[in-house]
Design a protein around this motif. Structure first.
Motif, PDB file in Angstrom:
ATOM      1  N   ALA A  80       0.820  -1.205   0.000  1.00  0.00           N
ATOM      2  CA  ALA A  80       0.000   0.000   0.000  1.00  0.00           C
ATOM      3  C   ALA A  80       0.862   1.266   0.000  1.00  0.00           C
ATOM      4  O   ALA A  80       0.568   2.225  -0.721  1.00  0.00           O
ATOM      5  N   ALA A  81       1.915   1.286   0.804  1.00  0.00           N
ATOM      6  CA  ALA A  81       2.770   2.469   0.868  1.00  0.00           C
ATOM      7  C   ALA A  81       3.448   2.715  -0.474  1.00  0.00           C
ATOM      8  O   ALA A  81       3.551   3.859  -0.938  1.00  0.00           O
ATOM      9  N   THR A  82       3.892   1.652  -1.120  1.00  0.00           N
ATOM     10  CA  THR A  82       4.527   1.784  -2.437  1.00  0.00           C
ATOM     11  C   THR A  82       3.528   2.302  -3.462  1.00  0.00           C
ATOM     12  O   THR A  82       3.841   3.178  -4.270  1.00  0.00           O
ATOM     13  N   ALA A  83       2.306   1.766  -3.424  1.00  0.00           N
ATOM     14  CA  ALA A  83       1.271   2.203  -4.356  1.00  0.00           C
ATOM     15  C   ALA A  83       0.895   3.664  -4.128  1.00  0.00           C
ATOM     16  O   ALA A  83       0.683   4.419  -5.080  1.00  0.00           O
ATOM     17  N   GLY A  84       0.831   4.072  -2.853  1.00  0.00           N
ATOM     18  CA  GLY A  84       0.498   5.460  -2.559  1.00  0.00           C
ATOM     19  C   GLY A  84       1.553   6.421  -3.075  1.00  0.00           C
ATOM     20  O   GLY A  84       1.222   7.465  -3.650  1.00  0.00           O
ATOM     21  N   THR A  85       2.825   6.082  -2.866  1.00  0.00           N
ATOM     22  CA  THR A  85       3.908   6.927  -3.374  1.00  0.00           C
ATOM     23  C   THR A  85       3.866   7.000  -4.889  1.00  0.00           C
ATOM     24  O   THR A  85       4.028   8.073  -5.492  1.00  0.00           O
ATOM     25  N   LEU A  86       3.638   5.873  -5.519  1.00  0.00           N
ATOM     26  CA  LEU A  86       3.541   5.795  -6.974  1.00  0.00           C
ATOM     27  C   LEU A  86       2.478   6.760  -7.499  1.00  0.00           C
ATOM     28  O   LEU A  86       2.720   7.540  -8.423  1.00  0.00           O
ATOM     29  N   MET A  87       1.297   6.727  -6.894  1.00  0.00           N
ATOM     30  CA  MET A  87       0.178   7.535  -7.388  1.00  0.00           C
ATOM     31  C   MET A  87       0.405   9.020  -7.133  1.00  0.00           C
ATOM     32  O   MET A  87       0.004   9.870  -7.944  1.00  0.00           O
ATOM     33  N   LEU A  88       1.070   9.359  -6.023  1.00  0.00           N
ATOM     34  CA  LEU A  88       1.365  10.759  -5.746  1.00  0.00           C
ATOM     35  C   LEU A  88       2.368  11.308  -6.755  1.00  0.00           C
ATOM     36  O   LEU A  88       2.171  12.394  -7.323  1.00  0.00           O
ATOM     37  N   VAL A  89       3.447  10.563  -7.008  1.00  0.00           N
ATOM     38  CA  VAL A  89       4.462  11.004  -7.971  1.00  0.00           C
ATOM     39  C   VAL A  89       3.845  11.189  -9.352  1.00  0.00           C
ATOM     40  O   VAL A  89       4.070  12.196 -10.036  1.00  0.00           O
ATOM     41  N   ALA A  90       3.047  10.220  -9.767  1.00  0.00           N
ATOM     42  CA  ALA A  90       2.437  10.286 -11.090  1.00  0.00           C
ATOM     43  C   ALA A  90       1.470  11.454 -11.205  1.00  0.00           C
ATOM     44  O   ALA A  90       1.401  12.118 -12.244  1.00  0.00           O
ATOM     45  N   ARG A  91       0.698  11.730 -10.158  1.00  0.00           N
ATOM     46  CA  ARG A  91      -0.255  12.832 -10.199  1.00  0.00           C
ATOM     47  C   ARG A  91       0.452  14.179 -10.329  1.00  0.00           C
ATOM     48  O   ARG A  91      -0.004  15.058 -11.056  1.00  0.00           O
ATOM     49  N   VAL A  92       1.577  14.345  -9.627  1.00  0.00           N
ATOM     50  CA  VAL A  92       2.336  15.593  -9.729  1.00  0.00           C
ATOM     51  C   VAL A  92       2.875  15.765 -11.152  1.00  0.00           C
ATOM     52  O   VAL A  92       2.762  16.843 -11.751  1.00  0.00           O
TER      53      VAL A  92
END
Length: 475
Positions: free
Chosen positions: A70-82
């Motif tokens: 979950a933590a990896t997925a959350g970081t992934l989605m934040l980076v991609a959104r920026v």
């Protein structure tokens, strides 16, 4: 001397703008008919079939199907959104310099939509190794689908000021567009899980693949329908080879007072949306104490968006665009405060929540039309329309605003000491005030931002001046 968001009244030197309110629009010919308006609405239906599915279900797909932490997925989605949000202005500037036999915005829909469809499907595919390959695949596909979405959605939004100069007609187009978005939101909210179960036959990996493929194909057809039915009537202010340099265009945008006011209010508006949608699960679990209330609250909000798409145009026509949105926000604040009294009575809560969503959502319906009005003002001031750049800024505000709302909610949960295994007592009270209090604060800030939007009364004069310029230039 450049205009500032505070002093800008959209008037020329020495003029005194009239108070904001209903504005008589000048006559316009060859306006979008009902069929064209319906065709335009399909673009937001397509957008929601693709991007809302990604936004709502991809995290679950990553954690429970692709088995990514979950933590990896959350970081992934934040980076991609920026990265996605930063990419929007580049698409806008490219659009402003595009000239083809198909038009300016329509080629992006014609040729970008297939790429978006394919990448949407690939985003819900995983190598299945359970290791680093899945994470790399997720990063690549999520970043690419975000870029592809911007490459289609920014031109789609920018198409509105190309279809008509009439502010009243743009408000109708915006309402049609929001109606399509509401239908898409309801479809994704209610049909995705049943479709995954039915098409997958118990296999979620296959169920998601087939469901998303179905959505992607339908979305592709809908985007192509927009490209086939929309007509770009309003000429560009200048040919591509004489468009203003990037720095000049950015400076003109940042000193476009009405646009800056709309940018700020859009940021706040979508932050409010992020709190309302993201906080529903916590409100249902802690205050109501019933997980089934999650779907009821989200369905009520989706239905309020649908009703708002119908109610907004007549209300704003009567009260004026800015004043109507402000009046709706005031009413929404009052209704949101009243929700405290109905927190233990779900039918009454849902009814008041629905009404609050309708009146508080006038700005969601109107915002694309108001951004289109700032395009006219941009050309009036600088002789450059910059449809793509101005709309990309709006798109940027929606994405950052939604992320900001989610962050504010998360910070608030941290302050009240929220824990997944403790939902009673002070936690429930804290969630109650977060879920109702944050939207009230953000709505008040929206009203302040809208106070600096002072363009509406001058639009007929601006439009007439631009038409006279184009006649003189033989455009």
């Amino acid at each position: 001397m450049s205009d500032s968001p505070v002093m800008d009244t959209a008037g020329s030197a020495g003029s005194t703008p009239a108070p904001d309110g209903p504005v008589a629009q000048p006559p316009h010919h060859d306006q979008p008919g009902l069929g064209e308006r319906l065709g335009y609405s399909l673009g937001d239906l397509a957008s929601n079939l693709t991007w809302t599915t990604v936004s709502s279900y991809l995290l679950f797909f990553y954690t429970d199907v692709a088995v990514i932490a979950a933590a990896t997925a959350g970081t992934l989605m934040l980076v991609a959104r920026v990265l996605d949000a930063v990419f929007d202005p580049s698409i806008g500037m490219l659009l402003d310099r595009t000239r083809t036999r198909f038009g300016r915005a329509r080629p992006f829909l014609m040729f970008g939509a297939p790429v978006l469809a394919v990448l949407t499907v690939l985003t819900f595919v995983t190598p299945g190794s359970g290791g680093s390959a899945d994470i790399v695949w997720a990063y690549v596909t999520f970043i690419l689908v975000g870029l592809a979405y911007s490459a289609v959605n920014v031109p789609y939004g920018s198409l509105m000021p190309m279809m008509t100069r009439d502010s009243g007609m743009r408000m109708k187009l915006s309402a049609f567009r929001f109606f399509g978005a509401s239908i898409g939101l309801i479809v994704v909210s209610t049909a995705t899980t049943p479709l995954v179960d039915a098409l997958g036959g118990g296999n979620q990996r296959r169920g998601f693949l087939l469901t998303v493929t179905l959505y992607a194909i339908v979305g592709l057809i809908l985007f192509w329908t927009v490209a086939a039915t929309a007509k770009e009537r309003v000429p560009s202010a200048a040919p591509a080879e004489v468009e203003a340099p990037m720095r000049t265009a950015l400076r003109a945008t940042l000193t476009n007072g009405p646009w800056v006011a709309l940018f700020v209010q859009t940021l706040l508006m979508f932050a409010r949306l992020g709190v309302i949608t993201g906080g529903a699960i916590y409100y249902a679990l802690t205050v109501v104490g019933n997980p089934s209330a999650i779907s009821l609250i989200l369905l009520a909000y989706s239905l309020s968006a649908l009703a708002g798409s119908v109610a907004t145009p007549p209300v704003l026509k009567r009260l004026g665009h800015r004043n109507g949105i402000i009046a709706g926000l005031v009413a929404s604040i009052v209704l949101t405060v009243l929700l405290v009294l109905f927190r233990h009575t779900m039918p009454a809560f849902l009814a008041v929540f629905f009404l609050s969503g309708v009146v508080g959502g006038f700005g969601f319906v109107a915002a694309p039309a108001l951004v289109s009005d700032t395009v006219e003002y941009q050309e009036y001031r600088t002789r450059q329309r910059n449809e793509g750049l101005l709309y990309s800024g709006y798109s940027f505000a929606t994405k950052v605003g939604t992320a900001l709302g989610g962050a504010m909610l998360a910070w608030g949960l941290g302050v009240i000491g929220y824990r997944a295994d403790a939902h009673g007592g002070h936690i429930a009270n804290g969630v109650l005030w977060l879920y109702l209090g944050l939207p009230v604060v953000l709505a008040v800030l929206q009203i302040v931002a809208l106070g600096f939007y002072r363009l509406e009364k001058r639009l007929p004069e601006i439009t007439a001046e631009l038409e006279a310029r184009h006649a003189d230039d033989g455009i």
